[in-house]
Design an enzyme around this catalytic site. Structure first.
Site, PDB file in Angstrom:
ATOM      1  N   GLY A 129      17.788   1.566  -3.870  1.00 46.55           N
ATOM      2  CA  GLY A 129      18.118   2.680  -4.760  1.00 46.55           C
ATOM      3  C   GLY A 129      17.926   2.285  -6.214  1.00 46.55           C
ATOM      4  N   SER A 131      15.124   4.256  -8.496  1.00 44.60           N
ATOM      5  CA  SER A 131      14.691   5.425  -9.280  1.00 44.60           C
ATOM      6  C   SER A 131      15.714   6.549  -9.249  1.00 44.60           C
ATOM      7  CB  SER A 131      13.372   5.963  -8.717  1.00 44.60           C
ATOM      8  OG  SER A 131      12.446   4.934  -8.569  1.00 44.60           O
ATOM      9  N   SER A 163      12.942   5.285  -0.408  1.00 41.71           N
ATOM     10  CA  SER A 163      12.202   5.219   0.856  1.00 41.71           C
ATOM     11  C   SER A 163      13.137   4.827   1.997  1.00 41.71           C
ATOM     12  CB  SER A 163      11.085   4.180   0.768  1.00 41.71           C
ATOM     13  OG  SER A 163      10.220   4.476  -0.292  1.00 41.71           O
ATOM     14  N   GLU A 248       5.011 -15.121  -2.640  1.00 38.44           N
ATOM     15  CA  GLU A 248       4.495 -13.988  -1.880  1.00 38.44           C
ATOM     16  C   GLU A 248       3.936 -12.922  -2.808  1.00 38.44           C
ATOM     17  OE1 GLU A 248       6.720 -12.435   1.288  1.00 38.44           O
ATOM     18  OE2 GLU A 248       6.620 -14.298   2.411  1.00 38.44           O
ATOM     19  N   GLU A 380      -0.524   3.838 -15.268  1.00 33.21           N
ATOM     20  CA  GLU A 380      -0.412   3.896 -16.742  1.00 33.21           C
ATOM     21  C   GLU A 380       0.432   2.728 -17.243  1.00 33.21           C
ATOM     22  OE1 GLU A 380       0.129   6.523 -14.731  1.00 33.21           O
ATOM     23  OE2 GLU A 380      -1.664   7.681 -15.235  1.00 33.21           O
TER      24      GLU A 380
HETATM   25  C1  FAD Z   1       5.273   5.176  -2.084  1.00 31.97           C
HETATM   26  C2  FAD Z   1       6.449   5.112  -3.019  1.00 31.97           C
HETATM   27  C3  FAD Z   1       7.612   4.487  -2.599  1.00 31.97           C
HETATM   28  C4  FAD Z   1       8.724   4.446  -3.457  1.00 31.97           C
HETATM   29  N1  FAD Z   1       9.883   3.888  -2.981  1.00 31.97           N
HETATM   30  C5  FAD Z   1      10.959   3.835  -3.793  1.00 31.97           C
HETATM   31  C6  FAD Z   1      12.186   3.283  -3.302  1.00 31.97           C
HETATM   32  O1  FAD Z   1      12.278   2.872  -2.142  1.00 31.97           O
HETATM   33  N2  FAD Z   1      13.233   3.234  -4.149  1.00 31.97           N
HETATM   34  C7  FAD Z   1      13.166   3.686  -5.430  1.00 31.97           C
HETATM   35  O2  FAD Z   1      14.146   3.567  -6.146  1.00 31.97           O
HETATM   36  N3  FAD Z   1      12.023   4.261  -5.905  1.00 31.97           N
HETATM   37  C8  FAD Z   1      10.924   4.341  -5.115  1.00 31.97           C
HETATM   38  N4  FAD Z   1       9.769   4.935  -5.566  1.00 31.97           N
HETATM   39  C9  FAD Z   1       9.769   5.555  -6.892  1.00 31.97           C
HETATM   40  C10 FAD Z   1       8.937   4.787  -7.901  1.00 31.97           C
HETATM   41  O3  FAD Z   1       9.552   3.578  -8.241  1.00 31.97           O
HETATM   42  C11 FAD Z   1       8.764   5.712  -9.123  1.00 31.97           C
HETATM   43  O4  FAD Z   1       8.044   6.847  -8.690  1.00 31.97           O
HETATM   44  C12 FAD Z   1       8.024   5.019 -10.234  1.00 31.97           C
HETATM   45  O5  FAD Z   1       8.809   4.025 -10.823  1.00 31.97           O
HETATM   46  C13 FAD Z   1       7.598   6.037 -11.334  1.00 31.97           C
HETATM   47  O6  FAD Z   1       8.715   6.738 -11.777  1.00 31.97           O
HETATM   48  P1  FAD Z   1       8.745   8.339 -11.813  1.00 31.97           P
HETATM   49  O7  FAD Z   1       8.232   8.858 -10.509  1.00 31.97           O
HETATM   50  O8  FAD Z   1      10.099   8.739 -12.252  1.00 31.97           O
HETATM   51  O9  FAD Z   1       7.663   8.740 -12.896  1.00 31.97           O
HETATM   52  P2  FAD Z   1       7.866   8.704 -14.477  1.00 31.97           P
HETATM   53  O10 FAD Z   1       8.343   7.367 -14.896  1.00 31.97           O
HETATM   54  O11 FAD Z   1       8.647   9.891 -14.899  1.00 31.97           O
HETATM   55  O12 FAD Z   1       6.369   8.870 -14.948  1.00 31.97           O
HETATM   56  C14 FAD Z   1       5.694  10.153 -14.936  1.00 31.97           C
HETATM   57  C15 FAD Z   1       4.295   9.930 -15.479  1.00 31.97           C
HETATM   58  O13 FAD Z   1       4.376   9.446 -16.834  1.00 31.97           O
HETATM   59  C16 FAD Z   1       3.705   8.204 -16.962  1.00 31.97           C
HETATM   60  N5  FAD Z   1       4.429   7.320 -17.874  1.00 31.97           N
HETATM   61  C17 FAD Z   1       5.749   7.034 -17.860  1.00 31.97           C
HETATM   62  N6  FAD Z   1       6.069   6.157 -18.842  1.00 31.97           N
HETATM   63  C18 FAD Z   1       4.903   5.876 -19.481  1.00 31.97           C
HETATM   64  C19 FAD Z   1       4.569   5.036 -20.594  1.00 31.97           C
HETATM   65  N7  FAD Z   1       5.494   4.285 -21.213  1.00 31.97           N
HETATM   66  N8  FAD Z   1       3.269   4.986 -20.976  1.00 31.97           N
HETATM   67  C20 FAD Z   1       2.312   5.725 -20.341  1.00 31.97           C
HETATM   68  N9  FAD Z   1       2.574   6.555 -19.291  1.00 31.97           N
HETATM   69  C21 FAD Z   1       3.857   6.625 -18.870  1.00 31.97           C
HETATM   70  C22 FAD Z   1       3.675   7.622 -15.579  1.00 31.97           C
HETATM   71  O14 FAD Z   1       2.597   6.720 -15.392  1.00 31.97           O
HETATM   72  C23 FAD Z   1       3.515   8.866 -14.704  1.00 31.97           C
HETATM   73  O15 FAD Z   1       2.168   9.246 -14.632  1.00 31.97           O
HETATM   74  C24 FAD Z   1       8.653   5.012  -4.749  1.00 31.97           C
HETATM   75  C25 FAD Z   1       7.476   5.651  -5.165  1.00 31.97           C
HETATM   76  C26 FAD Z   1       6.393   5.712  -4.304  1.00 31.97           C
HETATM   77  C27 FAD Z   1       5.151   6.429  -4.751  1.00 31.97           C
END
Ligand code: FAD
Length: 396
Positions: A129, A131, A163, A248, A380
């Site tokens: 946990g 995000s 996830s 790893e 990004e």
């Molecule tokens: C397959 C998968 C599994 C996952 N599993 C988990 C899990 O088990 N536990 C968990 O906690 N999370 C999980 N996540 C979530 C993942 O960690 C987040 O989706 C990721 O950190 C991006 O955060 P966000 O989705 O809030 O996007 P945001 O951070 O809101 O970003 C939105 C957009 O803005 C861009 N952006 C943001 N900041 C910047 C910057 N400083 N400069 C340029 N561009 C920027 C990003 O690249 C993106 O395109 C998972 C995601 C995926 C896809």
């Protein structure tokens, strides 16, 4: 002079290859659908336990932790052989890849006793946990609050994209324990039993497979967590997010490199099929795209080995900053090339015949490939890191 691994390493490979030939589950078992990334089905538990007992689960660790004290080069060989076979050692990757090393590094003796070996032996499954709706790339902005009240914490807040949360037994959950200090310094990691009253995990259906749900929104309402389930120091959670298992991690690129090579091979085979415009492989644009992908997949492999060689010499390897970005985007490009070549048939398993890839048709693979470009730092964010830390460009 020979440009290959030494004899001892090749003996290690031969032992592993022989063992896998005798013990690895057959493809029809491996391709059975699973409910989520925390779904440990009976065969998956048995496979993970077999690896553990034989010292092939985490080869770099000692035998009592499912390993054989393998050197870094031997671990590289291990990942080469697994990737080449599309063989996963666990169906709860976050349990083995993130939770077990975190508990090994930061857990108390009691936590190690209670959680470490049971996790490695597939008796427990995990979710992570991190995000939240307002904290993804900027993880330190997380707001889920834990208040220490005597011998327990009380947790309130919301996570998202967790996830496997609906299938997991336990969660390593990052919470804010001090709102009055700079944001990185007020975060703690808690080990939370997912069956605790007040936890509501709501699966989110996926665009690529509507019948499959791995992501969850997870709501915490007055969830009571015993104080002894604090992992690491109070307010010391940020260090845990930075992860362990450095060896790893330095080898994770190998899966992308093999995936890209398999994708090139599958695109070459696809070229012998027809689409609405005729034989796919007769289209010069398609040929050009596949050739370019082949070059990139080879470059990725060599870049990875160069980075690994530097890592082995104790040097910094900027290659590793490039590999996640390059690997995930190369695989995605391959899926798009196949999808565009097939058109509507790319999402139709009946019309495109048996899947060229164990995991499904091209169009679904393309949708799923976005899952590689987002977690662990989006593309990004990776570009920002490369710009600042590798190229030394000024921060804006
Ligand atoms: C397959 C998968 C599994 C996952 N599993 C988990 C899990 O088990 N536990 C968990 O906690 N999370 C999980 N996540 C979530 C993942 O960690 C987040 O989706 C990721 O950190 C991006 O955060 P966000 O989705 O809030 O996007 P945001 O951070 O809101 O970003 C939105 C957009 O803005 C861009 N952006 C943001 N900041 C910047 C910057 N400083 N400069 C340029 N561009 C920027 C990003 O690249 C993106 O395109 C998972 C995601 C995926 C896809």
């Amino acid at each position: 002079m020979r440009l290959r691994y030494g004899e001892a390493e090749e003996a290690f490979r031969a032992e592993l290859v022989g063992w896998l030939a005798d013990h690895a589950p057959p493809p029809e078992v491996l391709s059975q659908p699973k409910r989520s990334s925390a779904d440990l089905s009976p065969w998956a538990r048995e496979w993970q336990r077999t690896l553990f007992d034989a010292g092939w689960l985490v080869p770099g660790w000692p035998p009592e932790l499912g390993g054989r004290n393998a050197s870094a080069v031997e671990q590289m060989i291990y990942f080469e052989e697994l990737s080449a076979r599309q063989l996963h050692r666990t169906s709860n990757p976050q349990g083995i890849g993130i939770v077990a090393p975190s508990i090994n590094d930061y857990g108390t003796p009691e936590q190690r006793e209670r959680f470490l070996v049971p996790t490695l032996r597939a008796e427990l499954s995990w979710c992570i946990g991190m995000s939240e709706p307002g904290a993804g790339s900027d993880l330190a902005a997380l707001r889920t609050r834990a208040v220490l009240d005597g011998d327990h914490f009380v947790v309130n807040g919301q996570k998202v994209w967790t996830s496997g949360a609906h299938d997991a037994d336990w969660c390593i959950c990052y919470v804010r324990t001090d709102p009055d200090v700079p944001k990185h310094k007020g975060i703690s990691a808690l080990i939370i039993d997912m069956r605790t009253p007040g936890i509501d995990a709501r699966p989110l259906p996926e665009l690529s497979e509507p019948d499959y749900a791995d992501f969850n929104e997870v709501f915490f309402t007055d969830v009571v967590v015993p104080r002894e389930h604090l992992l690491g120091e109070l307010n010391g959670g940020w260090a845990i997010t930075q992860g362990s298992l450095a060896h790893e991690r330095a080898m994770l690129w190998i899966d992308y490199a093999y995936s890209a090579q398999r994708a090139v091979q599958a695109l070459v085979e696809l070229g012998d099929n027809d689409n609405a415009r005729g034989r796919i492989g007769d289209d010069p644009r398609y040929r050009d795209q596949v050739a370019s992908l082949f070059v990139d997949s080879q470059a990725m492999l060599f870049l990875g080995y160069r980075g690994f060689a530097k890592f082995m010499r104790g040097q910094s390897s900027p290659e590793h900053s490039l590999l996640k970005l390059f690997g995930s985007e190369t695989v995605q490009r391959a899926m798009l090339i196949g999808t565009e070549a097939l058109g509507a048939a790319a999402v139709d398993t009946d019309r495109s015949g048996p899947p060229l890839w164990r995991s499904g048709p091209w169009g679904i693979q393309y949708l799923r490939s976005f899952g590689g470009t987002i977690p662990g730092g989006t593309s990004e964010i990776q570009r920002n890191i490369i710009a600042e830390r590798v190229l030394g460009l000024p921060r804006r």
